[in-house]
Design a protein around this motif. Structure first.
Motif: not given
Length: 218
Positions: A94-101, A105-106
């Motif tokens: 979840s941390r990586t997902k949030a950082d990549i988003e 910006g997607q």
């Protein structure tokens, strides 16, 4: 028995050390240190004590996964891996997902980190035992450490080329059909830093690792 942080002292790098006393037997302490050092949430019983049966299962599964990765890399090095064969290194946290988003910006749909035989050959050419750039990825342990970088990175940013622009790869396309942009995970260790470069292709639920290497004392 309750898990008390004070009874599991950390060293200057934030890793669990062997110093201090604990109410848990040595084997359980070993698994507790392993879980904490690898960013794995400790399974707890309702009374707050460590659920060692579940922890043992996690430990065994991780050991099996590490052995499977070692076998995959060995087969690639021997030229036995099939064309297009990939290995799943783990889930996108979840941390990586949030950082990549935040970076892109997607919305990110990918759920798995994967590495392919072609990418391992690329790493070997540049950073393996006979690497043209260095030999920072010359052992199986160096590859196993990729999972630690992905789980416990200190920084996640765009990978940039020599001109300072966001780097891309033609090996994988993004959802718009354009060359996928690259991101760089950085994990700091006592004597060096390890980097993992990944393509934000976000297709088929995967993020593809492109390369990995180290800088500093190997």
């Amino acid at each position: 028995m309750h898990f008390e942080e004070s009874k599991h002292p950390r060293d200057e790098k934030g890793q669990f050390s062997d110093k201090g006393e604990s109410d848990y037997p040595a084997e359980i302490n070993k698994r507790i240190r392993w879980a904490k050092d690898n960013g794995i949430e400790l399974p707890l019983n309702s009374d707050g004590s460590v659920d060692d049966l579940r922890l043992q299962k996690l430990y065994a599964e991780e050991k099996q996964h590490a052995e499977a990765l070692s076998d995959f890399i060995s087969r690639v090095k021997r030229g036995e891996a099939k064309a297009g064969e990939i290995f799943e290194l783990g889930n996108v946290s979840s941390r990586t997902k949030a950082d990549i988003e935040y970076l892109t910006g997607q919305k990110l749909n990918a759920t798995k980190h994967v590495i392919g035989a072609d990418e391992i050959r690329h790493i070997e050419k540049g950073h393996g035992e006979q690497g043209k750039s260095d030999r920072s990825m010359s052992t199986i342990q160096d590859y196993r450490q990729i999972s630690d970088v992905l789980s416990n990175y200190n920084r996640l940013e765009w990978a940039r080329n020599k001109k300072g622009k966001i780097d891309t790869t033609n090996a994988y396309l993004d959802k718009s059909g354009r060359p996928a942009r690259l991101i760089k995970f950085t994990k700091e260790y006592a004597n060096n830093e390890q980097y993992v470069i990944e393509a934000v292709s976000d297709t088929k639920g995967r993020l593809h690792i492109i390369s990995s290497y180290k800088k500093g004392r190997i």
